[in-house]
Scaffold this motif. Structure first.
Motif, short mmCIF file in Angstrom:
data_model
loop_
_atom_site.label_atom_id
_atom_site.label_comp_id
_atom_site.label_asym_id
_atom_site.label_seq_id
_atom_site.Cartn_x
_atom_site.Cartn_y
_atom_site.Cartn_z
N ILE A 235 0.84 -1.21 0.00
CA ILE A 235 0.00 0.00 0.00
C ILE A 235 0.87 1.25 0.00
N ALA A 236 1.95 1.23 0.75
CA ALA A 236 2.85 2.39 0.78
C ALA A 236 3.46 2.63 -0.60
N LEU A 237 3.82 1.55 -1.29
CA LEU A 237 4.37 1.69 -2.64
C LEU A 237 3.35 2.27 -3.60
N LEU A 238 2.12 1.77 -3.54
CA LEU A 238 1.06 2.28 -4.42
C LEU A 238 0.77 3.76 -4.11
N ALA A 239 0.78 4.10 -2.82
CA ALA A 239 0.54 5.49 -2.44
C ALA A 239 1.66 6.39 -2.95
N PHE A 240 2.90 5.91 -2.89
CA PHE A 240 4.03 6.70 -3.38
C PHE A 240 3.91 6.92 -4.89
N ILE A 241 3.54 5.85 -5.62
CA ILE A 241 3.37 5.98 -7.07
C ILE A 241 2.25 6.96 -7.39
N PHE A 242 1.17 6.90 -6.61
CA PHE A 242 0.06 7.81 -6.84
C PHE A 242 0.45 9.26 -6.56
N LEU A 243 1.28 9.47 -5.54
CA LEU A 243 1.75 10.83 -5.23
C LEU A 243 2.63 11.36 -6.37
N ILE A 244 3.47 10.53 -6.93
CA ILE A 244 4.30 10.94 -8.07
C ILE A 244 3.40 11.32 -9.25
N TYR A 245 2.35 10.50 -9.46
CA TYR A 245 1.41 10.78 -10.55
C TYR A 245 0.74 12.14 -10.34
N LEU A 246 0.30 12.41 -9.10
CA LEU A 246 -0.35 13.69 -8.81
C LEU A 246 0.61 14.86 -9.01
N LEU A 247 1.88 14.67 -8.60
CA LEU A 247 2.87 15.73 -8.73
C LEU A 247 3.12 16.06 -10.21
N ILE A 248 3.24 15.03 -11.03
CA ILE A 248 3.46 15.24 -12.47
C ILE A 248 2.23 15.89 -13.10
N SER A 249 1.05 15.39 -12.70
CA SER A 249 -0.18 15.94 -13.26
C SER A 249 -0.37 17.40 -12.89
N HIS A 250 0.12 17.79 -11.69
CA HIS A 250 -0.03 19.17 -11.25
C HIS A 250 0.72 20.13 -12.18
N PHE A 251 1.89 19.73 -12.65
CA PHE A 251 2.68 20.58 -13.52
C PHE A 251 2.24 20.47 -14.99
N VAL A 252 1.76 19.29 -15.38
CA VAL A 252 1.36 19.11 -16.78
C VAL A 252 -0.06 19.61 -17.03
N ARG A 253 -0.98 19.31 -16.09
CA ARG A 253 -2.38 19.71 -16.24
C ARG A 253 -2.80 20.50 -15.01
N SER A 254 -2.82 21.78 -15.13
CA SER A 254 -3.12 22.64 -13.98
C SER A 254 -4.60 22.70 -13.64
N ASP A 255 -5.44 22.10 -14.50
CA ASP A 255 -6.88 22.18 -14.26
C ASP A 255 -7.42 21.03 -13.40
N ILE A 256 -6.54 20.20 -12.85
CA ILE A 256 -6.98 19.08 -12.02
C ILE A 256 -7.54 19.60 -10.71
N ALA A 257 -8.78 19.20 -10.41
CA ALA A 257 -9.43 19.63 -9.16
C ALA A 257 -8.91 18.79 -8.00
N VAL A 258 -8.62 19.47 -6.93
CA VAL A 258 -8.13 18.80 -5.72
C VAL A 258 -9.26 18.78 -4.70
N GLY A 259 -9.74 17.58 -4.36
CA GLY A 259 -10.87 17.46 -3.42
C GLY A 259 -10.51 16.62 -2.21
N TRP A 260 -11.58 16.40 -1.40
CA TRP A 260 -11.38 15.66 -0.16
C TRP A 260 -11.54 14.15 -0.36
N THR A 261 -12.13 13.73 -1.44
CA THR A 261 -12.46 12.30 -1.61
C THR A 261 -11.22 11.42 -1.54
N SER A 262 -10.21 11.77 -2.36
CA SER A 262 -9.00 10.95 -2.38
C SER A 262 -8.28 10.99 -1.04
N THR A 263 -8.28 12.18 -0.42
CA THR A 263 -7.60 12.31 0.88
C THR A 263 -8.26 11.47 1.96
N VAL A 264 -9.59 11.61 2.05
CA VAL A 264 -10.32 10.85 3.07
C VAL A 264 -10.22 9.35 2.80
#
Length: 311
Positions: A235-264
């Motif tokens: 789970i930690a590995l999958l979470a790390f990969i997902f965080l990398i994906y979010l970081l890349i997406s933040h710089f490539v696609r600035s229109d990504i909405a950040v909500g509470w669903t994924s966090t919760v």
């Protein structure tokens, strides 16, 4: 003493006279000296009254009354501790195990085996009972790297050296067939027909079976702990990969909405995994706590025909 027959008694009072009659006929027919040990595990039907009557008319029968219900395996252990035979038979009191089959077990043992188990054929148990039996052994095999047959029951005959070594193991979380198999020695099994219960139903409901499964698995293997560690790392590995994906997406696609669903969702997921891991660890700590208390496996309140020379 040639043969001891150890029988834990719980919930089958009406079967005891018939059980005694068939056992005596079988053992006398084999021409061997024998003793029958009936262990009353605080039977709610007050089976002790019937055991007293049987012991009064047959000194070859030993009655052992435990002070309270300690469970089937503890009752078996109490009977084994009391036994004197060169060979020891363990069987249930409900007549699903045929007393006449003892001669077949003994004959097979004379071929050079130290332990002979009965493989119950055409079991009369319900489909649900059979399903959970198979499921338990599959899970147990996985966690212990073993290979156990769910048709094998406690019904068996063992040489004295096997029983003596079994009785040296004083763990509170215990299982008869699994411990006997762990000891090694030369073992085999033979198919034997099983009958219906003489009366009533098994006292092992789903809750008891589940608790027994957890106790046996955690007493025999540390694999659940390693499984929890592996699950946490995955789970930690999958979470790390997902965080990398979010970081890349933040710089490539600035229109990504950040909500509470994924966090919760992530919080609850990780929280559940942590609680599961802590729970598994807690079970092992509880097992250690119970063992360090060093309490007896059972307490005998009364013993009939204790000093009689059964033959």
């Amino acid at each position: 003493m040639d043969i001891s027959v150890v029988i834990p008694v719980y919930g089958c009072k009406a079967a005891l006279p018939e059980l005694h009659r068939r056992l005596v006929e079988t053992m006398e027919g084999m021409g061997k000296s024998f003793e029958i040990i009936l262990v009353d595990d605080a039977c709610p039907q007050n089976s002790w009254e019937e055991i007293e009557r049987i012991c009064a008319k047959d000194v070859r029968v030993h009655g052992v009354r435990l002070s309270r219900n300690f469970g089937q395996i503890a009752a078996i252990t109490a009977g084994l501790d009391t036994s004197h035979g060169d060979w020891v038979v363990v069987m249930d009191c409900d007549l699903q195990d045929r007393p006449e089959s003892i001669s077949e077990l003994y004959a097979k043992a004379q071929e050079g085996y130290d332990v002979v188990f009965a493989q119950r054929q055409n079991r009369k148990d319900s489909g649900i009972t059979m399903f959970f039996s198979k499921a338990f052994y599959r899970v147990y095999d996985y966690f212990t790297d073993g290979n156990y047959d769910n048709t094998i029951s406690n019904f068996s005959i063992s040489r004295r050296i096997v029983i003596d070594n079994y009785c040296k193991m004083r763990e509170h979380n215990r299982a008869y067939t699994i411990f006997i198999k762990w000891l090694g020695f030369k073992q085999t099994s033979i198919p034997l027909e099983a009958d219906e219960r003489f009366e009533g139903e098994s006292s092992y409901n789903f809750k008891k079976k589940l608790n027994l499964a957890v106790s046996i698995i955690t007493a025999q293997s540390e694999k659940p702990l390693r499984f929890a560690v592996k699950a946490g790392l995955l789970i930690a590995l999958l979470a790390f990969i997902f965080l990398i994906y979010l970081l890349i997406s933040h710089f490539v696609r600035s229109d990504i909405a950040v909500g509470w669903t994924s966090t919760v969702g992530a919080v609850f997921l990780m929280g559940g995994l942590l609680l599961a891991a802590v729970g598994v660890t807690g079970i092992y700590i509880g097992n250690i706590f119970n063992e360090t208390k060093n309490r007896p496996l059972y307490v005998v309140a009364e013993h009939l025909n204790d000093e009689e020379d059964a033959s």
